[in-house]
Design a protein around this motif. Structure first.
Motif, PDB file in Angstrom:
ATOM      1  N   VAL A  41     -15.890  13.311  -3.354  1.00 53.33           N
ATOM      2  CA  VAL A  41     -15.827  11.847  -3.393  1.00 53.33           C
ATOM      3  C   VAL A  41     -16.444  11.280  -2.114  1.00 53.33           C
ATOM      4  O   VAL A  41     -17.378  10.490  -2.154  1.00 53.33           O
ATOM      5  N   SER A  61     -17.049   0.308  -7.606  1.00 53.81           N
ATOM      6  CA  SER A  61     -15.908   1.035  -8.130  1.00 53.81           C
ATOM      7  C   SER A  61     -16.162   2.553  -8.125  1.00 53.81           C
ATOM      8  O   SER A  61     -17.251   2.996  -8.512  1.00 53.81           O
ATOM      9  N   GLY A  62     -15.196   3.302  -7.658  1.00 49.41           N
ATOM     10  CA  GLY A  62     -15.297   4.760  -7.691  1.00 49.41           C
ATOM     11  C   GLY A  62     -15.978   5.372  -6.479  1.00 49.41           C
ATOM     12  O   GLY A  62     -16.149   6.595  -6.409  1.00 49.41           O
ATOM     13  N   CYS A  63     -16.376   4.556  -5.496  1.00 45.19           N
ATOM     14  CA  CYS A  63     -17.102   5.132  -4.349  1.00 45.19           C
ATOM     15  C   CYS A  63     -16.153   5.776  -3.333  1.00 45.19           C
ATOM     16  O   CYS A  63     -16.600   6.395  -2.374  1.00 45.19           O
ATOM     17  N   GLY A  64     -14.847   5.613  -3.537  1.00 44.63           N
ATOM     18  CA  GLY A  64     -13.903   6.333  -2.670  1.00 44.63           C
ATOM     19  C   GLY A  64     -13.197   5.465  -1.639  1.00 44.63           C
ATOM     20  O   GLY A  64     -12.613   5.992  -0.682  1.00 44.63           O
ATOM     21  N   LYS A  65     -13.201   4.156  -1.842  1.00 42.10           N
ATOM     22  CA  LYS A  65     -12.564   3.250  -0.867  1.00 42.10           C
ATOM     23  C   LYS A  65     -11.062   3.542  -0.752  1.00 42.10           C
ATOM     24  O   LYS A  65     -10.523   3.686   0.351  1.00 42.10           O
ATOM     25  N   SER A  66     -10.393   3.614  -1.927  1.00 51.09           N
ATOM     26  CA  SER A  66      -8.935   3.859  -1.892  1.00 51.09           C
ATOM     27  C   SER A  66      -8.638   5.240  -1.331  1.00 51.09           C
ATOM     28  O   SER A  66      -7.656   5.432  -0.612  1.00 51.09           O
ATOM     29  N   THR A  67      -9.500   6.199  -1.667  1.00 52.58           N
ATOM     30  CA  THR A  67      -9.311   7.558  -1.148  1.00 52.58           C
ATOM     31  C   THR A  67      -9.366   7.538   0.383  1.00 52.58           C
ATOM     32  O   THR A  67      -8.509   8.129   1.052  1.00 52.58           O
ATOM     33  N   HIS A 214     -13.301  -6.496  -2.943  1.00 53.54           N
ATOM     34  CA  HIS A 214     -14.532  -6.585  -3.729  1.00 53.54           C
ATOM     35  C   HIS A 214     -15.218  -7.913  -3.469  1.00 53.54           C
ATOM     36  O   HIS A 214     -16.232  -8.218  -4.087  1.00 53.54           O
TER      37      HIS A 214
HETATM   38  N1  LIG Z   1      -6.136  12.461  -7.472  1.00 54.82           N
HETATM   39  C1  LIG Z   1      -7.388  12.484  -7.927  1.00 54.82           C
HETATM   40  N2  LIG Z   1      -7.860  13.548  -8.616  1.00 54.82           N
HETATM   41  C2  LIG Z   1      -9.140  13.596  -9.051  1.00 54.82           C
HETATM   42  N3  LIG Z   1     -10.048  12.596  -8.851  1.00 54.82           N
HETATM   43  C3  LIG Z   1      -9.622  11.512  -8.189  1.00 54.82           C
HETATM   44  C4  LIG Z   1      -8.288  11.388  -7.687  1.00 54.82           C
HETATM   45  N4  LIG Z   1      -8.171  10.187  -7.056  1.00 54.82           N
HETATM   46  C5  LIG Z   1      -9.374   9.591  -7.166  1.00 54.82           C
HETATM   47  N5  LIG Z   1     -10.236  10.373  -7.836  1.00 54.82           N
HETATM   48  C6  LIG Z   1     -11.653  10.091  -8.119  1.00 54.82           C
HETATM   49  O1  LIG Z   1     -12.277   9.818  -6.874  1.00 54.82           O
HETATM   50  C7  LIG Z   1     -13.266   8.797  -7.028  1.00 54.82           C
HETATM   51  C8  LIG Z   1     -12.987   7.702  -6.029  1.00 54.82           C
HETATM   52  O2  LIG Z   1     -11.763   7.038  -6.381  1.00 54.82           O
HETATM   53  P1  LIG Z   1     -11.195   5.823  -5.529  1.00 54.82           P
HETATM   54  O3  LIG Z   1      -9.998   5.306  -6.231  1.00 54.82           O
HETATM   55  O4  LIG Z   1     -11.051   6.241  -4.119  1.00 54.82           O
HETATM   56  O5  LIG Z   1     -12.415   4.780  -5.644  1.00 54.82           O
HETATM   57  P2  LIG Z   1     -12.473   3.237  -5.278  1.00 54.82           P
HETATM   58  O6  LIG Z   1     -13.774   3.042  -4.567  1.00 54.82           O
HETATM   59  O7  LIG Z   1     -11.255   2.832  -4.561  1.00 54.82           O
HETATM   60  O8  LIG Z   1     -12.540   2.577  -6.724  1.00 54.82           O
HETATM   61  P3  LIG Z   1     -12.049   1.120  -7.253  1.00 54.82           P
HETATM   62  O9  LIG Z   1     -12.893   0.107  -6.552  1.00 54.82           O
HETATM   63  O10 LIG Z   1     -12.360   1.178  -8.721  1.00 54.82           O
HETATM   64  O11 LIG Z   1     -10.589   1.023  -6.960  1.00 54.82           O
HETATM   65  C9  LIG Z   1     -13.207   8.364  -8.494  1.00 54.82           C
HETATM   66  O12 LIG Z   1     -14.226   9.028  -9.195  1.00 54.82           O
HETATM   67  C10 LIG Z   1     -11.850   8.826  -8.947  1.00 54.82           C
HETATM   68  O13 LIG Z   1     -11.851   9.113 -10.320  1.00 54.82           O
END
Ligand SMILES: Nc1ncnc2c1ncn2[C@@H]1O[C@H](COP(=O)(O)OP(=O)(O)OP(=O)(O)O)[C@@H](O)[C@H]1O
Length: 279
Positions: A41, A61-67, A214
């Motif tokens: 990620v 979305s999905g770029c890993g911000k929450s991670t 966002h």
């Molecule tokens: N526990 C997990 N197991 C497997 N994949 C995960 C897990 N948590 C997140 N992901 C994947 O990691 C990637 C990043 O997720 P994340 O939630 O960090 O993105 P984001 O930028 O915060 O998205 P958004 O803006 O939609 O909230 C996504 O592809 C998501 O499916």
């Protein structure tokens, strides 16, 4: 409060500002997928955050911000790389890093003040009951919730619930506030009011903030720097924008300046570019 070391809100001018407060070095985060594959990620994030700095993170979305936010919060572990706060590696959640989520996460069977008190009890174990009560009431006052103190979460609006979440986080006196789209679920009017309230608190406090949003306008209004993330998987930081406007900031005044629109267009162009690449 004579014997209780509870710091007052100090202005930024009174504090020591450290440039290497939060340090993220070569951070990689991969998740194991059910088919045995790995999803990388975040791939090589490097970022230093000052102890008084307000940082926004923007990306598709999905770029890993929450991670990224969860790793700083200690809720997720890095696969490799190092994340330190004041030189100490972050391995788990801690009271010096409080998280605020988009969906308020209040306990419905506790009143507004009891929700805040629960967190205060957990962290200020040695404080007297009177001191803890004062901490709770000070922080409820800070977000204009004194009158709602005895109400239950299902008796108050979404904006009020979010203010409880923010009061609860601030009552712990964290060094860093980690907010995942904190205003995302609110109507425009409530969002504007709460943004200004949080901005005011941050302008007068010794606090670092990392906020996911966002909304480019929100990021410019609130932040000192904006982190623009590239798309995932294997995402990293594309650009870091310095927001040059002095504090305190007024959203109406900001919107009268050309610099504001230059910055806004620059961020939107970045996001457009990455969106188009992905299509
Ligand atoms: N526990 C997990 N197991 C497997 N994949 C995960 C897990 N948590 C997140 N992901 C994947 O990691 C990637 C990043 O997720 P994340 O939630 O960090 O993105 P984001 O930028 O915060 O998205 P958004 O803006 O939609 O909230 C996504 O592809 C998501 O499916």
């Amino acid at each position: 409060m004579a014997h209780f070391a509870y710091p007052e809100f100090n202005t930024k001018a009174n504090k020591m500002i450290s440039n290497d407060f939060l340090v993220i070095e070569n951070l990689v985060k991969a998740y194991a997928l059910p088919d045995g594959e790995k999803l990388v990620v975040l791939d090589g994030i490097n970022l230093n955050v000052r102890s008084d700095e307000y940082i926004s993170i923007i990306g598709h979305s999905g770029c890993g911000k929450s991670t990224l936010l969860k790793i700083v919060g200690g809720l997720e572990k890095a696969t490799s790389g190092l994340v330190t706060l004041e030189g100490k590696e972050i391995r788990k959640p801690g009271a010096e890093r409080m998280m605020v989520f988009q969906h308020y996460s209040l306990l419905p069977w506790l009143t507004v003040e009891e929700n805040v008190r629960l967190a205060v009890d957990e962290v200020y174990k040695k404080a007297s009951s009177k001191e803890k009560k004062q901490i709770v009431s000070e922080h409820l006052a800070m977000v204009n919730l004194t009158k709602a103190a005895r109400q239950y979460p299902d008796e108050i609006s979404g904006g009020m619930k979010q203010r409880v979440g923010i009061a609860r986080a601030l009552a712990i006196r964290p060094k860093m506030l980690l907010m995942d789209e904190p205003f995302g679920a609110l109507d425009a009017l409530t969002r504007g009011k709460l943004q200004r309230q949080v901005l005011e608190i941050c302008e007068h406090s010794r606090l670092a903030v990392m906020m996911i949003t966002h909304d480019v306008d929100e990021a410019i209004l609130m932040s000192d720097r904006i982190i623009l993330m590239k798309n995932g998987p294997n995402a990293n930081i594309g650009e870091i924008l310095e927001v040059p406007f002095a504090h305190p900031r007024d959203p109406h005044e900001l919107r009268e300046s050309k610099e504001y629109y230059d910055l806004r267009n620059h961020a939107l162009d970045f996001l457009d570019r990455y969106f188009t690449q992905d299509e």
